[in-house]
Design an enzyme around this catalytic site. Structure first.
Site, PDB file in Angstrom:
ATOM      1  N   GLU A 196       0.523  -1.422  -0.069  1.00 44.65           N
ATOM      2  CA  GLU A 196      -0.122   0.062   0.085  1.00 44.65           C
ATOM      3  C   GLU A 196       0.796   1.346  -0.316  1.00 44.65           C
ATOM      4  O   GLU A 196       1.521   1.460   0.614  1.00 44.65           O
ATOM      5  CB  GLU A 196      -0.962  -0.085   1.376  1.00 44.65           C
ATOM      6  CG  GLU A 196      -1.865  -1.099   1.300  1.00 44.65           C
ATOM      7  CD  GLU A 196      -3.031  -1.050   0.543  1.00 44.65           C
ATOM      8  OE1 GLU A 196      -2.888  -0.421  -0.264  1.00 44.65           O
ATOM      9  OE2 GLU A 196      -3.530  -2.145  -0.148  1.00 44.65           O
ATOM     10  N   CYS A 226      -1.940   9.175   2.302  1.00 46.40           N
ATOM     11  CA  CYS A 226      -1.194   8.735   0.778  1.00 46.40           C
ATOM     12  C   CYS A 226      -2.204   9.501   0.082  1.00 46.40           C
ATOM     13  O   CYS A 226      -2.264   9.508  -1.391  1.00 46.40           O
ATOM     14  CB  CYS A 226      -1.258   7.365   0.745  1.00 46.40           C
ATOM     15  SG  CYS A 226      -2.966   6.085   1.630  1.00 46.40           S
TER      16      CYS A 226
END
Length: 485
Positions: free
Chosen positions: A253, A287
């Site tokens: 991720e 993110c």
């Protein structure tokens, strides 16, 4: 602070103990520089001890009735709920999260712990037909064994729990390495919660260390079958390479450069609210943050004026103050890098509608427009409070700009026509995208992950089964097979 000093140890095979490395990780409050804890680093030998403890404990745990396993997660959830204020204080102190951010992180952590309760009962087997007479094909879902988890500094408690809890619920053991800037919230605190919840010793181990000490020992070790890594694409590329060389499954991720797209029929006031939150939540250290705000040229002037006006109202300062919107970046190198990026982009021709100043690790918001099309800032992840406003003419250009990045994690489309938004969303190369909402979302049962350099694999929901279990074929021949010799 006793909370931090009490947890400033390694947790290996059910024991709290100091690391034996020759240097310490110093845990600082990024807002005021207060030293929170000093932790002697774990060595490669202690990483090995942690993995071997996990390996020893895992088989009995996998054989434990899943109804019994899930009680651990029910208790862990109650512990988080009972200590929510204390954990929130720790998030504010260790990573400079605002009160709002701490509440957001804890809300999601509780949701993922609730999902882990149910996940323990989710693995299902299948019986498949065979072309061979008398043969029965059974396909079992079994734990992968031991999982290595590496968590980041921005949402350390949540993103450790997000991999650790499902992996454990599905019958695995775990070795967790938190980021060195958040060793307590991302590591020791998670271990303490599960220890008090009654998780048997050895099933969760926390090693607080750094690659400078252990090299690739955590990811190259022969015991773990899966490495779940959340962090930068640069480090993720290395993790993937080492995992591939050692026949491990990597769940990555990674970073993002998300676009929030405002079409000509959008509710401008609402789009401004969504964009400000999506860009500036947790100082932009997310993110999924809206790195680029793409606005149809016909509404660019109205949107930009309202966006800048709202950003001006954001309060920068002490994250412990409930009125603060933007706290410190995680460390001085991040603050310096963000400030330098703004200066470079302005020098290259961009216009700063707001030009944020740095005060220690506090960096005020910048809003840039008129950015040259070849500016590197448009294609990279910005982990700080910098908004880029980019105009476009028509949907095709919006899609082209949105896709002109090596990342593909999240995004959003604002429009008065939901189906128009969905049609456009399907053309954006991203793992997740939201119509008439922000870019920062995570839900326990919806697949979470990115395309391109934003990662490999998915987490959440059924994806947890794919990530943390493997399929095993056992056939039973009820008759007699015929062999050619």
């Amino acid at each position: 602070m006793s909370f931090f000093t009490d947890l400033a140890q390694q947790y290996i095979d059910g024991e709290w103990r100091p690391g034996t490395g020759s240097w310490d990780i110093i845990d600082f409050n990024p807002y005021d520089g207060e030293k929170l804890a000093s932790i002697a680093v774990a060595t490669a030998d202690e990483v090995d001890q942690a993995y071997r403890a996990a390996d020893r404990a895992q088989r009995a745990w996998a054989d434990t009735n899943p109804y019994a396993r899930r009680t651990v997660f029910e208790r862990a959830l109650r512990i988080i709920e009972d200590r929510e204020e204390e954990i929130a204080d720790a998030i504010v102190a260790e990573l400079g999260g605002t009160r709002l951010k701490a509440a957001f992180e804890l809300h999601l952590a509780k949701e993922f712990m609730r999902e882990a309760v149910h996940l323990a009962l989710r693995p299902e087997g299948r019986i498949l037909p065979s072309p061979v007479d008398g043969k029965e094909n059974r396909v079992y879902r079994v734990p992968v064994g031991v999982v290595g988890v590496i968590s980041p500094f921005n949402f350390p408690f949540l993103l450790s729990v997000k991999s650790v809890a499902p992996a454990l619920a599905l019958g695995n053991a775990v070795v967790l390495k938190p980021h060195q800037n958040t060793p307590i919230c991302g590591g020791s605190l998670v271990a303490r919660v599960f220890e008090e919840a009654g998780l048997p010793a050895g099933l969760l181990n926390v090693v607080i260390t750094d690659i400078a000490e252990i090299g690739d020992a955590l990811i190259a070790h022969p015991i773990p079958k899966v490495i779940s890594f959340t962090g930068s694409d640069k480090v993720g590329r290395h993790v993937a390479t080492v995992c591939a060389a050692n026949f491990k499954h990597a769940i990555l991720e990674l970073g993002g450069n998300s676009a929030l797209i405002v079409l000509d029929d959008a509710d401008i006031d609402y789009a401004v609210d969504a964009a400000v939150f999506s860009r500036f939540v947790h100082q932009g250290q997310v993110c999924m943050a809206a790195n680029r705000i793409l606005v149809d040229r016909s509404v660019e002037k109205e949107f930009t004026e309202k966006f800048v006006a709202k950003v001006r109202t954001l309060k920068v300062g002490d994250p412990a103050d409930p009125a603060t919107h933007i706290g410190p970046l995680i460390n001085s190198s991040q603050a310096d890098a963000v400030s330098a990026l703004v200066e470079q982009t302005v020098e290259a021709g961009a216009t700063a509608l707001l030009h944020g100043a740095a005060d220690g690790n506090l960096v005020s918001p910048s809003v840039l427009t008129g950015i040259p099309a070849d500016s590197p800032v448009l294609t990279q992840e910005i982990f700080g409070p910098v908004a880029l406003i980019v105009p476009f003419d028509g949907e095709d250009e919006a899609v082209r700009i949105a896709n002109a990045t090596p990342y593909g994690l999240s995004g959003a489309v604002h429009t008065g026509d939901v189906e128009r938004g969905v049609r456009l969303a399907k053309r954006v190369d991203t793992g997740m995208i939201h119509i008439n909402d922000g870019t920062v979302h995570d839900e326990p049962i919806v697949p979470f992950g990115g395309e391109k350099q934003s990662g490999l694999g998915r987490l959440n929901g059924d994806s947890m089964l794919d990530s943390f279990t493997t399929q095993k074929w056992i056939s039973v021949q009820h008759g007699r097979s015929r062999f050619p010799f």
